[in-house]
Design a protein around this motif. Structure first.
Motif, PDB file in Angstrom:
ATOM      1  N   ALA A  40      -0.614  -3.391  12.766  1.00  0.00           N
ATOM      2  CA  ALA A  40      -0.598  -2.326  11.760  1.00  0.00           C
ATOM      3  C   ALA A  40      -0.938  -2.852  10.364  1.00  0.00           C
ATOM      4  N   ALA A  41      -0.727  -4.161  10.164  1.00  0.00           N
ATOM      5  CA  ALA A  41      -1.004  -4.752   8.845  1.00  0.00           C
ATOM      6  C   ALA A  41      -2.504  -4.786   8.557  1.00  0.00           C
ATOM      7  N   ASN A  42      -3.323  -4.662   9.592  1.00  0.00           N
ATOM      8  CA  ASN A  42      -4.771  -4.694   9.410  1.00  0.00           C
ATOM      9  C   ASN A  42      -5.350  -3.286   9.618  1.00  0.00           C
ATOM     10  N   PRO A  43      -5.905  -2.692   8.573  1.00  0.00           N
ATOM     11  CA  PRO A  43      -6.423  -1.310   8.681  1.00  0.00           C
ATOM     12  C   PRO A  43      -7.464  -1.143   9.791  1.00  0.00           C
ATOM     13  N   ASP A  44      -8.228  -2.212  10.071  1.00  0.00           N
ATOM     14  CA  ASP A  44      -9.242  -2.121  11.129  1.00  0.00           C
ATOM     15  C   ASP A  44      -8.613  -1.928  12.503  1.00  0.00           C
ATOM     16  N   LEU A  45      -7.326  -2.319  12.607  1.00  0.00           N
ATOM     17  CA  LEU A  45      -6.653  -2.267  13.905  1.00  0.00           C
ATOM     18  C   LEU A  45      -5.659  -1.110  13.980  1.00  0.00           C
ATOM     19  N   ALA A  46      -5.802  -0.160  13.061  1.00  0.00           N
ATOM     20  CA  ALA A  46      -4.853   0.956  12.985  1.00  0.00           C
ATOM     21  C   ALA A  46      -4.860   1.801  14.258  1.00  0.00           C
ATOM     22  N   GLY A  47      -5.972   1.820  14.980  1.00  0.00           N
ATOM     23  CA  GLY A  47      -6.075   2.655  16.176  1.00  0.00           C
ATOM     24  C   GLY A  47      -5.640   1.945  17.446  1.00  0.00           C
ATOM     25  N   VAL A  48      -5.037   0.755  17.296  1.00  0.00           N
ATOM     26  CA  VAL A  48      -4.658  -0.029  18.474  1.00  0.00           C
ATOM     27  C   VAL A  48      -3.183   0.189  18.804  1.00  0.00           C
ATOM     28  N   VAL A  49      -2.910   0.475  20.075  1.00  0.00           N
ATOM     29  CA  VAL A  49      -1.527   0.620  20.541  1.00  0.00           C
ATOM     30  C   VAL A  49      -1.241  -0.516  21.507  1.00  0.00           C
ATOM     31  N   VAL A  50      -0.121  -1.221  21.300  1.00  0.00           N
ATOM     32  CA  VAL A  50       0.220  -2.330  22.188  1.00  0.00           C
ATOM     33  C   VAL A  50       1.501  -2.004  22.961  1.00  0.00           C
ATOM     34  N   THR A  51       1.474  -2.259  24.260  1.00  0.00           N
ATOM     35  CA  THR A  51       2.691  -2.140  25.064  1.00  0.00           C
ATOM     36  C   THR A  51       2.914  -3.487  25.749  1.00  0.00           C
ATOM     37  N   VAL A  52       4.175  -3.898  25.824  1.00  0.00           N
ATOM     38  CA  VAL A  52       4.479  -5.208  26.414  1.00  0.00           C
ATOM     39  C   VAL A  52       5.415  -5.024  27.604  1.00  0.00           C
ATOM     40  N   GLN A  53       5.030  -5.611  28.712  1.00  0.00           N
ATOM     41  CA  GLN A  53       5.900  -5.603  29.889  1.00  0.00           C
ATOM     42  C   GLN A  53       5.822  -6.980  30.540  1.00  0.00           C
ATOM     43  N   ASP A  54       6.993  -7.578  30.779  1.00  0.00           N
ATOM     44  CA  ASP A  54       7.073  -8.934  31.343  1.00  0.00           C
ATOM     45  C   ASP A  54       6.189  -9.903  30.562  1.00  0.00           C
ATOM     46  N   GLN A  55       6.219  -9.734  29.241  1.00  0.00           N
ATOM     47  CA  GLN A  55       5.487 -10.592  28.304  1.00  0.00           C
ATOM     48  C   GLN A  55       3.964 -10.468  28.428  1.00  0.00           C
ATOM     49  N   VAL A  56       3.520  -9.475  29.166  1.00  0.00           N
ATOM     50  CA  VAL A  56       2.075  -9.189  29.225  1.00  0.00           C
ATOM     51  C   VAL A  56       1.802  -8.013  28.284  1.00  0.00           C
ATOM     52  N   ALA A  57       0.947  -8.255  27.287  1.00  0.00           N
ATOM     53  CA  ALA A  57       0.638  -7.218  26.308  1.00  0.00           C
ATOM     54  C   ALA A  57      -0.607  -6.456  26.743  1.00  0.00           C
ATOM     55  N   THR A  58      -0.532  -5.138  26.712  1.00  0.00           N
ATOM     56  CA  THR A  58      -1.700  -4.306  27.022  1.00  0.00           C
ATOM     57  C   THR A  58      -2.133  -3.555  25.769  1.00  0.00           C
TER      58      THR A  58
END
Lengths: 161, 136
Positions: A40-58
């Protein structure tokens, strides 16, 4: 001495135990929160959603180009407690801004149409749309003038007489 | 059919003259400077032969003839005389006229549309560039 050895062995076991248990206690939600904040700190990445399960980030969502997509992945991959990253980001280039192009065409249009009074032109997103009528022999002259104005397209709806 | 195939004859001539050929989506763009007015006229001739009334809306032909300041240009109006104006714009007062077929001098280009010229009477002013054809 024996007592000391025993104590130190217990200490070691205890330390290892705590160490091992703290390893297991990685909280996916915490990792996810930290990753999302970093993105979120980078405006270029504002449209990115991250989900983490078992330390695997999607990563899901939309970015403007391939470089940003790769950058989002490396950013999350470099974070603590992230084992791997599944990059499902979609690249959608932003719609170009034609404001300046339209203004330039409109500014030059009056001169281009000066000798063609029966022709009306509208400009939108760099596209010149022609309506009205024109004599066949004047058409190439008009087209040459309009092609020189650097439009994106010319849509000719003129009635040719 | 791809646009480069539809306009193949034009594209070939463009490439021979280092004109940029760019097919982006539904419009083929030809952009560049050609060495002589005859090449430019030939390109327009081919375009009109393929699309007689310019109704396909799938080609942009923006070619200019190479000319440098001080070069000679010919007045190529259809039949009327060409207005020479005080400034670059049709809202500017007319300071002179050039006859069709006259060969006059290009002093400098104000922009792509308006060129500062000197006619054979020594009169200086701006003309609409589409009616001026550089000659070699």
């Amino acid at each position: 001495m024996k007592v000391f050895r025993l104590v130190s062995m217990f200490t070691l076991i205890l330390a290892l135990g705590i160490g091992a248990s703290s390893c297991k206690k990685v909280n996916d939600a915490d990792v996810q929160k930290a990753a999302q904040e970093t993105l979120a700190a980078n405006p270029d990445l504002a449209g990115v959603v991250v989900t983490v399960q078992d330390q695997v980030a999607t990563l899901t969502g939309v970015v403007m180009d391939d470089a940003t997509k790769a950058y989002a992945e490396s950013t999350v991959a470099g974070m603590e407690n992230v084992k791997s990253v599944v990059n499902e980001l979609e690249v959608v280039p932003p719609a170009p801004d034609f404001t300046a192009v339209d203004a330039a065409i409109n500014a030059a249009l009056a001169d281009a149409l000066k000798d063609h009074e029966t022709v009306t032109a509208a400009v939108q997103d760099g596209v010149i749309t022609l309506t009205g009528e024109i004599r066949e022999r004047d058409l190439p002259v008009l087209m040459e003038k309009l092609n020189a104005l650097n439009p994106e397209q010319i849509v000719n709806n003129l009635t040719v007489k | 059919m791809a646009l480069v195939d539809k306009y193949k004859e034009l594209v070939d001539l463009a490439r021979q003259n280092n004109v940029l050929v760019n097919e982006s989506g539904k419009v083929l763009k030809l952009d560049g400077v050609v060495p002589s007015a005859s090449v430019k006229n030939k390109m327009w001739e081919i375009y009109q032969r393929i699309d007689p009334q310019f109704k396909s809306n799938d080609l942009l032909l923006n070619v200019k003839t190479a000319v440098s300041d001080g070069g000679k240009v010919k007045v190529v109006t259809k039949e009327s005389r060409l207005n020479i104006r005080k400034g670059p714009g049709t809202d500017q007062p007319i300071v002179g006229k050039a006859e069709k077929g006259d060969i006059i001098t290009l002093i400098s280009k104000a922009n792509d549309q308006w060129w500062l010229v000197r006619d054979n009477d020594g009169e200086e002013g701006y003309c609409y560039a589409q009616y001026l054809e550089p000659i070699q």
